[in-house]
Write an enzyme that holds these catalytic residues in place. Structure first.
Site, short mmCIF file in Angstrom:
data_model
loop_
_atom_site.label_atom_id
_atom_site.label_comp_id
_atom_site.label_asym_id
_atom_site.label_seq_id
_atom_site.Cartn_x
_atom_site.Cartn_y
_atom_site.Cartn_z
N GLU A 1 -48.85 34.97 -52.97
CA GLU A 1 -49.72 35.64 -52.87
C GLU A 1 -49.96 36.36 -54.57
OE1 GLU A 1 -47.29 38.49 -48.82
OE2 GLU A 1 -47.04 39.22 -51.09
N TYR B 1 -45.93 46.47 -48.88
CA TYR B 1 -46.72 45.30 -48.82
C TYR B 1 -46.06 43.75 -47.51
CZ TYR B 1 -49.48 46.62 -51.87
OH TYR B 1 -51.12 47.26 -53.19
N GLN C 1 -31.49 30.72 -60.75
CA GLN C 1 -33.30 31.16 -61.23
C GLN C 1 -32.16 32.23 -62.47
OE1 GLN C 1 -35.95 32.76 -57.51
NE2 GLN C 1 -34.86 30.91 -56.48
N HIS D 1 -33.89 35.65 -56.95
CA HIS D 1 -35.21 36.30 -57.24
C HIS D 1 -34.51 37.32 -57.70
CE1 HIS D 1 -37.10 34.47 -53.15
NE2 HIS D 1 -36.52 33.37 -54.00
#
Length: 377
Positions: A247, A257, A88, A155
């Protein structure tokens, strides 16, 4: 990663899904826009428009391109550091300085390898174009690095947004598929950060006095792939959650969160994660998706070309191959539309005339095209 997507739902579910906090957006078959293919890029990741209508486009492997939509001219931008684009990794976001007219500064993010470990870096340089057309970023400096750097290729996040007053830079650091760093006060991973324009932590960040890294603004996030301020100065964020837990969050200073302690999704290996629940001490998302959309990019639409959509959020759908609209009402959000785009959408941008511009990410059948959306009528 493989993400599931349900394109059709029974009519009764479709009728109530627009305001359903966990269901799919309303599948919208009629498109109130026409789509023009403007250019093709090599796995593009992000774009931003210059004041003269040209655009800077980043590509996954590490190229930044100066693109002119009027004539299709592409000019490579020199001065970009080495990018580790495995997995990624990519040359990621690109955003102009709030003072670009004066300082010509361009901010960008990228994944890099240092001493055998990897992380996301934030850099800036001065936009310069010579009389022969050659273009570069002068004096490029890395002004912030996530901490810690770790192994793995996932990520990174790396999204950039400036506060409406132009004084602060907000930067996202993903938790790098390591889970626990999102709750680690010393790490910047799994966090929204607030920095000064020179990359130093901003004074007065809400958790510094509690022993957190001084840049942290909010925490408990997973893979934060979009942030945007609305017209009233609220900061919205979208993140790719675990299995069944994408989300949209309203980011408030100092709040947790929840990830990986709570989520409306589950781990990919099947292990359960407790859902958000009232009174659990964690800030719940304003909207979540199950089945997921695999969100890429986030735009707060402020244009006039699509007046009915002014004040909406737009999200690119990767596995869902969709353009997703989320309706805002003050500090509330609800699902509105989801259009099938037949390609993975990595980025949504607003053009100078209010048109919507989409970047396909060049994977799973996508060609990496740049698309321009204008009203169908």
């Amino acid at each position: 990663m493989t993400r599931s997507f349900i394109a059709t739902l029974p009519l009764i579910l479709i009728a109530c899904s627009a305001d359903n906090a966990t269901g799919q957006n309303t599948p919208t078959t009629a498109k109130p826009f026409k789509t023009a293919t403007i250019a093709d890029f090599d796995s593009p990741w992000a774009m931003t428009f210059l004041p003269d209508g040209r655009a800077l486009v980043t590509e996954k492997a590490g190229a930044m391109i100066l693109f002119d939509p009027k004539n299709g001219t592409k000019i490579p931008v020199a001065g970009i550091p080495a990018v580790d684009s495995a997995g990624q990794g990519a040359l990621m976001d690109v955003v102009l300085s709030p003072n670009f007219a004066q300082d010509k500064a361009v901010y960008f993010s990228f994944s890099e390898s240092r001493d055998g470990v990897k992380g996301v870096a934030l850099a800036k340089g001065g936009f310069a174009q010579a009389s022969d057309g050659t273009t570069k970023l002068d004096g490029v400096q890395v002004i912030f690095r996530a901490s810690p750097y770790v192994d793995g290729n996932g990520h990174y996040s790396g999204r950039i947004a400036f506060s409406p007053d132009g004084k602060y830079l907000f930067f996202t650091n993903g938790e790098r598929q390591k889970f626990d760093p999102a709750q680690d006060p010393k790490a910047t991973l799994g966090k929204v950060l607030r920095l000064n324009l020179d990359g130093t932590p901003a004074a007065g960040n809400p958790l510094a006095a509690q022993g957190f890294h001084p840049a942290v603004w909010s925490y408990g996030h997973r893979n934060l792939l979009g942030i945007a301020f609305d017209a009233d100065g609220r900061l919205w964020e979208q993140e790719m959650g675990p299995k069944g837990g994408d989300e949209v969050n309203l980011i408030k200073p100092g709040l947790n969160y929840g990830y990986p302690k709570v989520s409306n999704g589950s781990h990919y290996d099947g292990r359960d994660i407790p859902d958000h629940a009232s009174g659990d001490g964690f800030e719940a998302p304003k909207v979540s998706w199950n089945p997921v959309i695999s969100p890429g990019g986030l735009l707060y639409y402020s244009g006039n070309l699509f007046p009915a959509w002014k004040g909406s959020l737009f999200i690119g759908g990767l596995s869902s191959k969709a353009l997703v609209r989320v309706k805002l009402d003050g500090d509330k959000a609800s699902k509105a539309d989801q259009w099938d785009m037949s390609a993975r959408i990595r980025e949504v941008e607003q053009g100078p005339d209010g048109a919507l511009w989409l970047l396909e990410d060049g994977d799973d059948g996508s060609q990496g095209r740049l698309l321009k959306l204008t009203p169908a009528g």
